[in-house]
Design a protein around this motif. Structure first.
Motif, PDB file in Angstrom:
ATOM      1  N   ALA A 180     -34.507  26.391 -26.135  1.00  0.00           N
ATOM      2  CA  ALA A 180     -35.030  27.675 -25.662  1.00  0.00           C
ATOM      3  C   ALA A 180     -36.470  27.489 -25.175  1.00  0.00           C
ATOM      4  O   ALA A 180     -37.219  26.669 -25.707  1.00  0.00           O
ATOM      5  CB  ALA A 180     -34.978  28.711 -26.769  1.00  0.00           C
ATOM      6  N   TYR A 181     -36.831  28.245 -24.146  1.00  0.00           N
ATOM      7  CA  TYR A 181     -38.190  28.250 -23.600  1.00  0.00           C
ATOM      8  C   TYR A 181     -38.856  29.539 -24.046  1.00  0.00           C
ATOM      9  O   TYR A 181     -38.291  30.626 -23.909  1.00  0.00           O
ATOM     10  CB  TYR A 181     -38.135  28.179 -22.074  1.00  0.00           C
ATOM     11  CG  TYR A 181     -39.432  28.501 -21.367  1.00  0.00           C
ATOM     12  CD1 TYR A 181     -40.463  27.569 -21.285  1.00  0.00           C
ATOM     13  CD2 TYR A 181     -39.633  29.742 -20.771  1.00  0.00           C
ATOM     14  CE1 TYR A 181     -41.645  27.858 -20.627  1.00  0.00           C
ATOM     15  CE2 TYR A 181     -40.811  30.043 -20.105  1.00  0.00           C
ATOM     16  CZ  TYR A 181     -41.819  29.101 -20.034  1.00  0.00           C
ATOM     17  OH  TYR A 181     -42.993  29.397 -19.387  1.00  0.00           O
ATOM     18  N   SER A 182     -40.071  29.441 -24.593  1.00  0.00           N
ATOM     19  CA  SER A 182     -40.819  30.616 -25.029  1.00  0.00           C
ATOM     20  C   SER A 182     -42.286  30.396 -24.666  1.00  0.00           C
ATOM     21  O   SER A 182     -42.897  29.416 -25.099  1.00  0.00           O
ATOM     22  CB  SER A 182     -40.665  30.804 -26.538  1.00  0.00           C
ATOM     23  OG  SER A 182     -41.422  31.910 -26.974  1.00  0.00           O
ATOM     24  N   ASP A 183     -42.842  31.310 -23.855  1.00  0.00           N
ATOM     25  CA  ASP A 183     -44.214  31.117 -23.380  1.00  0.00           C
ATOM     26  C   ASP A 183     -44.736  32.401 -22.746  1.00  0.00           C
ATOM     27  O   ASP A 183     -43.981  33.345 -22.502  1.00  0.00           O
ATOM     28  CB  ASP A 183     -44.236  29.985 -22.349  1.00  0.00           C
ATOM     29  CG  ASP A 183     -45.634  29.398 -22.119  1.00  0.00           C
ATOM     30  OD1 ASP A 183     -46.595  29.789 -22.802  1.00  0.00           O
ATOM     31  OD2 ASP A 183     -45.758  28.530 -21.234  1.00  0.00           O
ATOM     32  N   ARG A 198     -38.840  34.547 -23.056  1.00  0.00           N
ATOM     33  CA  ARG A 198     -37.986  33.735 -23.927  1.00  0.00           C
ATOM     34  C   ARG A 198     -36.671  33.533 -23.200  1.00  0.00           C
ATOM     35  O   ARG A 198     -35.965  34.495 -22.909  1.00  0.00           O
ATOM     36  CB  ARG A 198     -37.753  34.431 -25.262  1.00  0.00           C
ATOM     37  CG  ARG A 198     -39.021  34.625 -26.048  1.00  0.00           C
ATOM     38  CD  ARG A 198     -38.802  35.575 -27.222  1.00  0.00           C
ATOM     39  NE  ARG A 198     -40.059  35.940 -27.809  1.00  0.00           N
ATOM     40  CZ  ARG A 198     -40.518  35.434 -28.946  1.00  0.00           C
ATOM     41  NH1 ARG A 198     -39.813  34.538 -29.594  1.00  0.00           N
ATOM     42  NH2 ARG A 198     -41.676  35.822 -29.425  1.00  0.00           N
ATOM     43  N   ASN A 235     -34.668  27.982 -17.029  1.00  0.00           N
ATOM     44  CA  ASN A 235     -34.708  26.997 -18.107  1.00  0.00           C
ATOM     45  C   ASN A 235     -33.620  25.959 -17.878  1.00  0.00           C
ATOM     46  O   ASN A 235     -32.440  26.234 -18.030  1.00  0.00           O
ATOM     47  CB  ASN A 235     -34.517  27.683 -19.459  1.00  0.00           C
ATOM     48  CG  ASN A 235     -34.651  26.710 -20.618  1.00  0.00           C
ATOM     49  OD1 ASN A 235     -34.780  25.504 -20.437  1.00  0.00           O
ATOM     50  ND2 ASN A 235     -34.615  27.246 -21.829  1.00  0.00           N
ATOM     51  N   LYS A 293     -33.035  31.257 -23.009  1.00  0.00           N
ATOM     52  CA  LYS A 293     -32.115  30.252 -23.532  1.00  0.00           C
ATOM     53  C   LYS A 293     -31.807  29.270 -22.399  1.00  0.00           C
ATOM     54  O   LYS A 293     -32.073  29.569 -21.223  1.00  0.00           O
ATOM     55  CB  LYS A 293     -30.851  30.914 -24.063  1.00  0.00           C
ATOM     56  CG  LYS A 293     -30.017  31.596 -22.990  1.00  0.00           C
ATOM     57  CD  LYS A 293     -28.818  32.280 -23.592  1.00  0.00           C
ATOM     58  CE  LYS A 293     -27.992  32.938 -22.477  1.00  0.00           C
ATOM     59  NZ  LYS A 293     -26.860  33.661 -22.995  1.00  0.00           N
ATOM     60  N   ASP A 306     -44.344  37.518 -22.635  1.00  0.00           N
ATOM     61  CA  ASP A 306     -43.586  36.917 -23.735  1.00  0.00           C
ATOM     62  C   ASP A 306     -42.181  36.557 -23.241  1.00  0.00           C
ATOM     63  O   ASP A 306     -41.202  37.185 -23.619  1.00  0.00           O
ATOM     64  CB  ASP A 306     -43.519  37.894 -24.909  1.00  0.00           C
ATOM     65  CG  ASP A 306     -42.896  37.276 -26.143  1.00  0.00           C
ATOM     66  OD1 ASP A 306     -42.880  36.038 -26.263  1.00  0.00           O
ATOM     67  OD2 ASP A 306     -42.392  38.034 -26.998  1.00  0.00           O
TER      68      ASP A 306
END
Length: 194
Positions: A115-118, A152, A110, A154, A150
């Protein structure tokens, strides 16, 4: 259900479908196969900064592509390794008759401020030389842990894992593509696999 209610439902459905079509067919979509330049460290105790080597013309295994997603998201994505054919992590998971598993290990870093969530596998696909595209499948490999469904991260954090594809035995994957936001981001990275 009366005629007015049916008409309202039809109009609401048409508006929703139109909005989804506009979102999915954004004219700003791009595919990039240009990797980032790599820094090479100097041997010894030199205090000189690391040299940067020119990036190759087309990304291949081991190269990193910087991608932008929706809402300011940014990732450095690297195709680390490819295993073809790949072996399932247990004796119960097998590809369909006439198919085999292909495993591609990705590293995601990232580089954005949020934050990256995918679910990264949703944005990945392999393509053969004829343009046939193959989507990921759910299969753990003996090579190592799968990419989480999932993820996630930072800012500054990274994830490493395998994404598994099921392709026909006679097909040779030529490229792999990856896009953020479960494949809905405008920018897609592409790596040559041969």
């Amino acid at each position: 259900m009366n005629r007015v209610t049916r008409t309202r439902l039809a109009v609401t459905a048409a508006v929703a479908i139109g909005a989804l079509s506009l979102t999915a067919c954004n004219g700003d979509a791009t595919v990039t196969d240009k990797p980032k330049a790599k820094a090479s460290a100097k041997a010894g105790g030199d205090s000189k900064p690391a040299e940067t080597s020119a990036a190759p013309a087309v990304a291949k295994i081991g190269d990193t592509i910087g991608l932008k997603g929706m809402e300011g998201g940014k990732l450095d994505v690297t195709v680390v390794k490819v295993i073809d054919p790949a072996k399932a992590g247990d004796e119960f998971t097998v590809p369909e008759d006439g198919n085999r598993f292909v495993g591609i290990q990705f590293q995601l870093v990232n580089t954005g401020a949020k934050a990256y969530s995918d679910s990264p596998a949703n944005g990945a696909q392999v393509t053969d030389a004829d343009g046939q595209q193959f989507q990921p499948t759910f299969a753990d490999l003996s090579a190592g842990p799968s990419m989480s469904s999932d993820v996630r991260l930072k800012p500054g954090a990274k994830a490493l894992g395998w994404i598994t594809f099921e392709v026909p035995k006679g097909v040779k994957p030529a490229t792999v593509q990856f896009s953020m936001n479960s494949g809905f981001a405008d920018q897609t990275g592409e790596w040559k696999l041969k």
